[in-house]
Design an enzyme around this catalytic site. Structure first.
Site, mmCIF file in Angstrom:
data_model
loop_
_atom_site.group_PDB
_atom_site.id
_atom_site.type_symbol
_atom_site.label_atom_id
_atom_site.label_comp_id
_atom_site.label_asym_id
_atom_site.label_seq_id
_atom_site.Cartn_x
_atom_site.Cartn_y
_atom_site.Cartn_z
ATOM 1 N N CYS A 99 51.745 50.352 57.988
ATOM 2 C CA CYS A 99 51.333 51.859 58.439
ATOM 3 C C CYS A 99 52.498 52.777 58.573
ATOM 4 O O CYS A 99 52.093 53.934 58.880
ATOM 5 C CB CYS A 99 50.824 51.630 59.842
ATOM 6 S SG CYS A 99 49.327 50.430 59.874
ATOM 7 N N HIS A 392 43.336 57.020 59.206
ATOM 8 C CA HIS A 392 44.352 56.680 58.914
ATOM 9 C C HIS A 392 44.464 55.844 57.686
ATOM 10 O O HIS A 392 44.229 54.752 57.488
ATOM 11 C CB HIS A 392 44.731 55.425 60.082
ATOM 12 C CG HIS A 392 45.882 54.619 59.626
ATOM 13 N ND1 HIS A 392 47.018 55.105 59.398
ATOM 14 C CD2 HIS A 392 46.141 53.435 60.023
ATOM 15 C CE1 HIS A 392 48.109 54.167 59.297
ATOM 16 N NE2 HIS A 392 47.616 52.931 59.671
ATOM 17 N N CYS A 422 53.718 52.264 64.864
ATOM 18 C CA CYS A 422 53.714 50.846 64.889
ATOM 19 C C CYS A 422 53.185 50.605 63.493
ATOM 20 O O CYS A 422 52.497 51.324 62.745
ATOM 21 C CB CYS A 422 52.602 50.203 65.996
ATOM 22 S SG CYS A 422 51.161 50.826 65.832
#
EC number: 2.3.1.16
Length: 436
Positions: A99, A392, A422
């Site tokens: 991510c 996302h 994160c």
């Protein structure tokens, strides 16, 4: 206090971010259904260059990322160069940090700028949750390799006879951690229980995220940084993110059932970020190169930090661990920040990180620091909403956050901004940005 690490070239140039752009973000299997990540990447880089009016030959390097890899285009960065009319001699390579992938892409281009090997580059990422590498079973894969080596038809038929119907079933990409078998949502549930984060708190943060993102669009704050996407069959363009729930109420969130721990859980689809398709990119240059080209930078990269922790527990505490390092390297404290933008993978993860950033005990016992990093001021935090609302697309989120934060800093007259995330595998990323 550790060492301040200025991000400057040998000539003293700062690392300038001169432009940034993204596609609208679309929920899985909606507007971008059937559009692979490489095409989304080409779309955003092509438009970014067109809007900036920077000659293609000025760009000497492109670093791009994709988390959900497609076997037919393993080096998405190079495919973007070849598919956008950029100079074919432009260096291009791909990165992956889950991510935090476009954070890594930005750091890599910055390092090339500081080393003096380039003076301008593009960093970004793209992902599609709608175009996935659907695999085959291990047994079928093994047989197919052997069949390719077989010399006669009888040998091939004998190999195929070993297969059963279940061996022919397609295998979707895994959603669990390779090393542990845990899903990120499982870790979010663990963190909610460990740090006493309630369902009501999670739903409230999710509602806040959607409200603020909807207001940002309504106020026209995102128009400059989000392109209009024209997609087949070209009947209607995608202009805005399609995940934002502007008219939702807290009561709506309470209706959803837990998604991971069905009996006792608090993490739901509504207080988590959804699977999303999209792409984002930024142009970085040395400060002197930007001046030569007559460009006014959006801002500057002041510092960055990456961290890693164990994946069995608290895997999503990347912001709480990487933020103090990034601030230290920037020579700043939390109170000196104008804006704080944290990736909202889950409301539970976000709230846990906020809690631990202000925890003296966590600082002493876990980080080995004398004092807490600092309390997160709600008036500075995710002021335009976050990933729960926007969505996302894994590799694109970092570039979205960087561009969005710099634009908002400029609207506020400048200052310092923190962007942090994160990432799967226990990874964390944080960057300090500066705008004038």
């Amino acid at each position: 206090m550790g060492q301040v690490l200025p991000l400057v070239t040998r000539q003293g140039d700062r690392i300038a971010i001169v432009s940034g752009l993204r596609t609208p973000f679309a929920r899985q299997a909606t507007a971008f259904h059937g559009i692979p990540a490489v095409d989304l990447g080409k779309m955003v880089v092509g438009e970014l260059l067109a809007r900036s009016e920077i000659p293609a030959e000025v760009i000497e390097q492109l670093v791009f990322g994709q988390v959900v890899q497609m076997p037919e285009a393993p080096n998405i960065a190079r495919e973007i160069v070849l598919g956008t009319g950029m100079n074919v001699h432009t260096d291009a390579y791909s990165v992956s940090r889950a991510c935090a992938t476009s954070f890594q892409a930005v750091a890599n281009v910055a390092e090339s700028l500081m080393a003096g090997t380039i003076r301008a580059g593009i960093a970004g990422g793209a992902d599609s949750s709608s175009v996935l590498p659907i695999g085959v079973s291990k047994k079928l894969a093994h047989v197919l390799v052997d069949v390719n080596k077989a010399r006669t038809m009888s040998q091939r038929l004998k190999l195929f006879s070993r297969l059963r119907l279940r061996d022919l079933m397609p295998v979707p990409p895994a959603v669990a951690e390779y090393s542990t078998g845990l899903r990120m949502g499982d870790t979010a549930e663990q963190m909610a229980k460990t740090y006493g984060i309630t369902r009501e708190q999670q739903d409230a943060l999710a509602h806040r995220s959607h409200q603020r993102a909807a207001q940002a669009w309504s106020d026209g704050k995102l128009k400059e940084e989000v392109m209009t996407a024209f997609i087949p069959p070209y009947k209607q363009p995608l202009v805005e993110d399609n995940n934002i729930r502007g008219n939702s109420s807290l009561a709506d969130y309470a209706k959803l059932r837990p998604a991971f721990d069905r009996k006792h859980g608090t993490v739901t689809a509504a207080n988590s970020t959804p699977l999303t398709d999209g792409a984002a990119a930024v142009i970085l240059m040395t400060e002197s190169r930007a001046k030569e080209l007559g460009l006014v930078p959006l801002g500057y990269l002041r510092s960055y930090a990456f961290t890693a922790i164990d994946v069995w527990q608290d895997m999503l505490l990347g912001p709480a661990r990487s933020t103090p390092l990034a601030l230290e390297r920037a020579g700043l404290t939390m109170s000196e920040l104008t804006l704080i933008d944290m990736h909202e993978a889950f409301a539970a993860q976000t709230l846990a990180n906020i809690q631990l950033l202000g925890s003296e005990r966590f600082a002493r016992e876990v980080l080995g620091r004398a004092h807490a990093t600092g309390e997160v001021d709600d008036s500075k935090f995710n002021v335009l909403g976050g990933s729960i609302a926007y969505g996302h697309p894994f590799a694109a989120t970092g570039a979205r956050m960087i561009t969005q934060t710099l634009h908002e800093l400029r609207r506020r007259g400048g200052g310092f901004g923190l962007v942090t995330a994160c990432a799967a595998g226990g990874l964390g990323a944080a960057m300090v940005l500066e705008a004038e």
